[in-house]
Design a protein around this motif. Structure first.
Motif, short mmCIF file in Angstrom:
data_model
loop_
_atom_site.label_atom_id
_atom_site.label_comp_id
_atom_site.label_asym_id
_atom_site.label_seq_id
_atom_site.Cartn_x
_atom_site.Cartn_y
_atom_site.Cartn_z
N ASP A 87 0.84 -1.20 0.00
CA ASP A 87 0.00 0.00 0.00
C ASP A 87 0.88 1.26 0.00
O ASP A 87 2.09 1.19 0.25
CB ASP A 87 -0.91 0.02 1.24
N MET A 88 0.23 2.40 -0.27
CA MET A 88 0.98 3.67 -0.34
C MET A 88 0.57 4.60 0.79
O MET A 88 -0.60 4.62 1.17
CB MET A 88 0.66 4.42 -1.64
N VAL A 89 1.52 5.38 1.26
CA VAL A 89 1.21 6.44 2.23
C VAL A 89 1.73 7.77 1.68
O VAL A 89 2.88 7.86 1.23
CB VAL A 89 1.85 6.15 3.61
N ILE A 90 0.87 8.77 1.73
CA ILE A 90 1.24 10.14 1.34
C ILE A 90 1.12 10.98 2.61
O ILE A 90 0.10 10.94 3.30
CB ILE A 90 0.29 10.64 0.23
N SER A 91 2.16 11.75 2.92
CA SER A 91 2.18 12.44 4.22
C SER A 91 1.31 13.68 4.24
O SER A 91 1.22 14.41 3.24
CB SER A 91 3.62 12.86 4.56
N THR A 92 0.70 13.93 5.40
CA THR A 92 0.12 15.26 5.65
C THR A 92 1.04 16.04 6.60
O THR A 92 1.10 17.26 6.56
CB THR A 92 -1.28 15.16 6.28
N ASP A 93 1.73 15.30 7.50
CA ASP A 93 2.79 15.91 8.29
C ASP A 93 3.75 14.81 8.76
O ASP A 93 3.49 13.62 8.53
CB ASP A 93 2.25 16.76 9.45
N ALA A 94 4.86 15.25 9.37
CA ALA A 94 5.88 14.27 9.79
C ALA A 94 6.53 14.76 11.07
O ALA A 94 6.74 15.96 11.26
CB ALA A 94 6.92 14.12 8.69
N LEU A 95 6.83 13.79 11.95
CA LEU A 95 7.52 14.16 13.21
C LEU A 95 8.57 13.12 13.57
O LEU A 95 8.62 12.04 12.99
CB LEU A 95 6.50 14.34 14.33
N PRO A 120 4.58 20.19 8.56
CA PRO A 120 3.48 19.92 7.61
C PRO A 120 3.96 19.66 6.19
O PRO A 120 4.96 20.22 5.73
CB PRO A 120 2.67 21.22 7.67
N ALA A 121 3.20 18.83 5.49
CA ALA A 121 3.38 18.71 4.04
C ALA A 121 2.60 19.84 3.39
O ALA A 121 1.68 20.41 4.00
CB ALA A 121 2.86 17.36 3.57
N ASP A 122 2.96 20.17 2.17
CA ASP A 122 2.26 21.21 1.42
C ASP A 122 0.90 20.67 0.95
O ASP A 122 0.84 19.63 0.28
CB ASP A 122 3.11 21.63 0.23
N GLU A 123 -0.17 21.37 1.31
CA GLU A 123 -1.52 20.84 1.04
C GLU A 123 -1.78 20.61 -0.45
O GLU A 123 -2.38 19.61 -0.85
CB GLU A 123 -2.59 21.81 1.57
N ARG A 124 -1.29 21.55 -1.25
CA ARG A 124 -1.52 21.42 -2.69
C ARG A 124 -0.77 20.21 -3.25
O ARG A 124 -1.29 19.44 -4.07
CB ARG A 124 -1.05 22.73 -3.36
N LEU A 125 0.46 20.05 -2.75
CA LEU A 125 1.29 18.92 -3.19
C LEU A 125 0.67 17.58 -2.78
O LEU A 125 0.72 16.61 -3.54
CB LEU A 125 2.68 19.10 -2.56
N VAL A 126 0.09 17.55 -1.59
CA VAL A 126 -0.56 16.33 -1.12
C VAL A 126 -1.72 15.99 -2.06
O VAL A 126 -1.88 14.84 -2.49
CB VAL A 126 -1.08 16.50 0.33
N GLY A 145 -1.80 10.75 5.64
CA GLY A 145 -1.74 11.06 7.06
C GLY A 145 -0.31 11.23 7.55
O GLY A 145 0.61 11.49 6.78
N ARG A 146 -0.17 11.04 8.85
CA ARG A 146 1.12 11.32 9.51
C ARG A 146 2.18 10.24 9.26
O ARG A 146 1.89 9.05 9.34
CB ARG A 146 0.89 11.47 11.01
N VAL A 147 3.41 10.71 9.00
CA VAL A 147 4.57 9.82 8.89
C VAL A 147 5.45 10.11 10.10
O VAL A 147 5.67 11.28 10.45
CB VAL A 147 5.34 10.12 7.59
N VAL A 148 5.94 9.05 10.76
CA VAL A 148 6.85 9.28 11.89
C VAL A 148 8.22 8.70 11.55
O VAL A 148 8.33 7.60 11.00
CB VAL A 148 6.30 8.71 13.22
N VAL A 188 10.08 25.90 1.67
CA VAL A 188 9.79 25.26 0.38
C VAL A 188 8.75 24.16 0.64
O VAL A 188 8.59 23.71 1.78
CB VAL A 188 11.05 24.67 -0.31
N SER A 189 8.06 23.74 -0.40
CA SER A 189 7.00 22.76 -0.18
C SER A 189 7.57 21.35 -0.22
O SER A 189 8.61 21.08 -0.84
CB SER A 189 5.85 22.95 -1.17
N CYS A 190 6.85 20.46 0.46
CA CYS A 190 7.39 19.12 0.68
C CYS A 190 6.27 18.10 0.79
O CYS A 190 5.19 18.42 1.30
CB CYS A 190 8.19 19.17 1.99
N VAL A 191 6.52 16.90 0.32
CA VAL A 191 5.63 15.77 0.62
C VAL A 191 6.47 14.50 0.69
O VAL A 191 7.51 14.39 0.02
CB VAL A 191 4.49 15.64 -0.43
N ILE A 192 6.02 13.58 1.54
CA ILE A 192 6.69 12.29 1.68
C ILE A 192 5.78 11.23 1.08
O ILE A 192 4.59 11.18 1.40
CB ILE A 192 6.94 11.97 3.18
#
Ligand code: ADE
Length: 230
Positions: A87-95, A120-126, A145-148, A188-192
């Motif tokens: 499965d895939m996970v796309i981050s909304t934030d990370a800690l 936070p991840a960039d909302e548009r990028l998510v 959701g959240r990535v740790v 800068v914008s970011c997503v995991i």
């Protein structure tokens, strides 16, 4: 320019193969591969494993190569019973699950004096990543959701439960929060984007090599589609 960071060779090789490479520049022992992916200017780099390697790599991408977007791709261990291998996970934030300044009254996971627990991840990028994934991996379950992150390969129920109890989170890996942290500081914008290779439990060290290749295929397919949409 879009900076794409993977921790391991396996994670960046397929992306490099899909690129038109213009030049490769070495900094801090890392090879920054510059060129185009589809029609987009990208720099693909293997950071090495762990938070410090990832943070250094992200900073170089921004400072030296003018990355405006950081995408972290790779694999992760699932923390959520709904999320299976592949499965895939796309981050909304990370800690950071291994940051602890509770002795000074800070919430577990919070970097002292930064006033935020999760980067936070960039909302548009998510949103773009979710749409790109629906196109690239239509048959794969995707969670947002959240990535740790922490300097720890999580491979026991005990550690996994502790992380879950403290932070929740969909998956655990070893770089994402450091990249999100660097993106936050540099504005800068970011997503995991992580594909699940194991369940961060007692079977993780066996599952990981068996499913690594498939998981990487999923995340590479998504990153290629996403780059075209940014
Ligand atoms: N990357 C992939 N699986 C992982 C795990 N279980 N813990 C940390 N990083 C990972």
């Amino acid at each position: 320019m879009i900076g794409i960071i993977g921790a391991m060779d396996e994670e960046v090789t397929a992306l490099k193969e899909a690129m038109d490479v213009r030049e490769t520049v070495e900094r801090a022992g890392m090879n920054f591969v510059k060129g185009t992916l589809g029609s987009k200017e990208v720099t693909v780099v293997r950071s090495g494993i762990g938070k410090v390697n990832a943070g250094i790599c992200a900073q170089i991408l921004v400072s030296e190569f003018q990355a405006e977007v950081l995408i972290n791709t790779g694999i992760a261990g699932s923390l959520d019973a709904r999320i299976d291998i592949g499965d895939m996970v796309i981050s909304t934030d990370a800690l950071y699950h291994d940051m602890d300044a509770t002795a000074f009254g800070y919430p577990l996971g919070e970097v002292p004096r930064m006033d935020l627990l999760a980067f936070p991840a960039d909302e548009r990028l998510v949103k773009q990543a979710v749409e790109a994934n629906a196109e690239a991996n239509p048959d794969i379950h995707t969670f947002t959701g959240r990535v740790v992150s922490g300097d720890q390969f999580v491979a026991s129920d005990e550690v996994k439960e502790k992380i879950l109890k403290n932070f929740g989170g969909l998956c655990t890996e070893m770089e994402g929060a450091a990249i999100a942290h660097a993106a936050y500081l540099n504005k800068v914008s970011c997503v995991i984007i992580r594909a699940i290779s194991d369940k961060a439990d007692g079977s993780a060290s066996e599952d990981y090599p068996a499913f690594e290749k498939k998981a990487i295929e999923h995340s590479v397919r998504l990153v290629k589609t996403l780059a075209a949409r940014i």
